[in-house]
Design a protein around this motif. Structure first.
Motif, PDB file in Angstrom:
ATOM      1  N   SER A 164      42.616  29.524  43.257  1.00 55.93           N
ATOM      2  CA  SER A 164      41.338  28.889  43.574  1.00 55.93           C
ATOM      3  C   SER A 164      40.241  29.698  42.901  1.00 55.93           C
ATOM      4  O   SER A 164      40.466  30.827  42.471  1.00 55.93           O
ATOM      5  N   TYR A 165      39.046  29.128  42.823  1.00 56.03           N
ATOM      6  CA  TYR A 165      37.940  29.885  42.235  1.00 56.03           C
ATOM      7  C   TYR A 165      37.231  30.753  43.270  1.00 56.03           C
ATOM      8  O   TYR A 165      36.159  31.290  43.011  1.00 56.03           O
ATOM      9  N   THR A 169      36.483  28.568  49.601  1.00 59.41           N
ATOM     10  CA  THR A 169      35.790  27.543  48.825  1.00 59.41           C
ATOM     11  C   THR A 169      36.548  26.221  48.921  1.00 59.41           C
ATOM     12  O   THR A 169      37.707  26.181  49.347  1.00 59.41           O
ATOM     13  N   PRO A 170      35.939  25.113  48.508  1.00 62.85           N
ATOM     14  CA  PRO A 170      36.682  23.843  48.482  1.00 62.85           C
ATOM     15  C   PRO A 170      37.955  23.928  47.646  1.00 62.85           C
ATOM     16  O   PRO A 170      38.962  23.301  47.981  1.00 62.85           O
ATOM     17  N   SER A 171      37.917  24.707  46.574  1.00 60.21           N
ATOM     18  CA  SER A 171      39.105  24.902  45.740  1.00 60.21           C
ATOM     19  C   SER A 171      40.240  25.500  46.563  1.00 60.21           C
ATOM     20  O   SER A 171      41.400  25.056  46.473  1.00 60.21           O
ATOM     21  N   VAL A 187      51.398  29.812  47.942  1.00 60.42           N
ATOM     22  CA  VAL A 187      50.652  31.010  48.338  1.00 60.42           C
ATOM     23  C   VAL A 187      49.337  31.054  47.580  1.00 60.42           C
ATOM     24  O   VAL A 187      49.302  30.918  46.350  1.00 60.42           O
ATOM     25  N   HIS A 188      48.252  31.269  48.304  1.00 58.15           N
ATOM     26  CA  HIS A 188      46.916  31.260  47.713  1.00 58.15           C
ATOM     27  C   HIS A 188      46.620  32.541  46.943  1.00 58.15           C
ATOM     28  O   HIS A 188      46.848  33.645  47.437  1.00 58.15           O
ATOM     29  N   VAL A 189      46.080  32.383  45.723  1.00 56.32           N
ATOM     30  CA  VAL A 189      45.624  33.505  44.910  1.00 56.32           C
ATOM     31  C   VAL A 189      44.151  33.257  44.574  1.00 56.32           C
ATOM     32  O   VAL A 189      43.832  32.432  43.714  1.00 56.32           O
ATOM     33  N   SER A 194      35.493  30.432  38.436  1.00 59.88           N
ATOM     34  CA  SER A 194      36.372  29.482  37.759  1.00 59.88           C
ATOM     35  C   SER A 194      36.855  29.961  36.398  1.00 59.88           C
ATOM     36  O   SER A 194      37.981  29.644  35.989  1.00 59.88           O
ATOM     37  N   THR A 195      36.045  30.727  35.690  1.00 61.16           N
ATOM     38  CA  THR A 195      36.414  31.120  34.325  1.00 61.16           C
ATOM     39  C   THR A 195      37.722  31.913  34.279  1.00 61.16           C
ATOM     40  O   THR A 195      38.631  31.554  33.514  1.00 61.16           O
ATOM     41  N   PRO A 196      37.893  32.986  35.058  1.00 64.17           N
ATOM     42  CA  PRO A 196      39.169  33.704  34.996  1.00 64.17           C
ATOM     43  C   PRO A 196      40.341  32.877  35.512  1.00 64.17           C
ATOM     44  O   PRO A 196      41.470  33.006  35.021  1.00 64.17           O
ATOM     45  N   ALA A 197      40.102  32.007  36.492  1.00 71.51           N
ATOM     46  CA  ALA A 197      41.189  31.160  36.990  1.00 71.51           C
ATOM     47  C   ALA A 197      41.649  30.190  35.914  1.00 71.51           C
ATOM     48  O   ALA A 197      42.854  29.967  35.731  1.00 71.51           O
ATOM     49  N   ARG A 198      40.704  29.615  35.183  1.00 69.54           N
ATOM     50  CA  ARG A 198      41.072  28.698  34.097  1.00 69.54           C
ATOM     51  C   ARG A 198      41.855  29.426  33.007  1.00 69.54           C
ATOM     52  O   ARG A 198      42.825  28.891  32.462  1.00 69.54           O
TER      53      ARG A 198
END
Length: 331
Positions: A164-165, A169-171, A187-189, A194-198
């Motif tokens: 998620s970002y 968050t909603p993500s 499992v949530h990370v 958003s930039t590093p997640a993308r």
């Protein structure tokens, strides 16, 4: 929360509401908005995201009436640094917050000790834009539909992670909602923006990511990811060929979010009215609407009363979801 339809009637209604603003006090306080005196807009994420796009698009339209709008990225503490800075800023209309659904409706339930009250500590100006989210997977994930993904994800058990970002968050909660609805154990990370997640989902470091629709659109040309579903109550006009979770049988997997502008408490009403009028005018220009839609956002331009109503409704909804998944952020 369905994504609104945007047509001539909405624009007329938004603009018509501006006629209610008192004109004489605006003129009396016009000196507060002399061009050349910058207005800082604090944004709680690193530079380069959709919040920057939104504010820079509006800035082009209000330069001659409000002065320059300067983006000030204050990332850290999931955006709370930016919120706290605006809370204590002088109430003169020269320091604003671009608040997110996370900051203003989710964090009150996520954090035991939040240093601000979204409703009591700020003056709402205008809800600027709304957006949906999307399920994004790396190209090597062996699924091309949501049903195939669910089957594959179940087989992975708790060995599968999703990005998620940001926590809370909603993500983040879109992933948790899908876990509950489909019987998954992903499992949530959490990432810091958003930039590093993308970058990681395109690189394959994390196989699943819940991004904004606009962010998903930006990644698709790379050929490194696939987008399998969107999170509105109906199909996204920006990705009409993709199903939403609701039509796929997951009626409770709905997540939309928004960006809204706020001023510090005790900002004089004439200044708030002037800010609202000019930002609303900017949002309803063809140029800004086109830029928002191209970046996965829908223009809203709700007034302060509608924004407060949205905040109260969303706060109650997210509180229920957090309780259901037993989420508590680290203070």
């Amino acid at each position: 929360m369905p994504c609104p339809d945007f047509d001539r009637r909405q624009i007329v209604a938004a603009l018509g509401g501006l006629a209610l603003a008192p004109l004489a006090p605006l003129a009396a306080n016009a000196q507060a908005f002399t061009p050349g005196q910058p207005i800082k807009v604090l944004i709680g994420v690193p530079a380069g995201g959709t919040q920057d796009v939104l504010t820079r698009a509006i800035a082009e339209q209000v330069r001659d009436t409000l002065g320059p709008l300067i983006v000030d990225n204050r990332s850290g503490a999931a955006g709370r640094i930016a919120v706290e800075a605006v809370k204590t800023a002088p109430p003169d209309g020269r320091t604003l917050l671009l608040g997110t659904a996370s900051m203003m409706t989710m964090f009150p339930s996520a954090y035991r000790q939040l240093s601000y009250d979204p409703i009591k500590d700020f003056v709402p100006i205008v809800n600027a834009a709304r957006f949906e989210l999307a399920l994004v997977v790396h190209k090597d994930v062996p699924a091309n539909t949501l049903a195939e993904f669910i089957g594959w994800a179940k087989a992975q058990g708790d060995k599968l992670s999703f990005a998620s970002y940001g926590a809370g968050t909603p993500s983040h909660f879109l992933g948790e909602m899908l876990n509950r609805a489909a019987g998954l154990k992903m499992v949530h990370v959490p990432y810091r923006g958003s930039t590093p997640a993308r970058q990681d989902v395109m690189g394959g470091s994390v196989p699943v990511y819940f991004d904004t629709v606009g962010g998903a659109q930006q990644m698709l040309p790379s050929g490194r990811v696939k987008v399998l579903a969107t999170s509105g109550e109906k199909r996204s006009p920006l990705m009409p060929n993709l199903p939403c979770f609701v039509e796929s049988g997951y009626k409770d997997v709905v997540a939309t979010a928004w960006f809204a502008y706020y001023a510090p408490l005790k900002t004089p009403q004439p200044i708030v009215d002037k800010l609202r009028a000019e930002i609303t005018r900017a949002i309803n220009t063809r140029e800004v609407r086109q830029q928002l839609l191209q970046n996965g956002m829908y223009p809203v331009a709700d007034n302060s009363e509608a924004l407060l109503k949205t905040m109260r409704e969303d706060t109650a909804r997210w509180a229920g979801i957090m309780k259901a998944v037993n989420f508590q952020a680290n203070d």
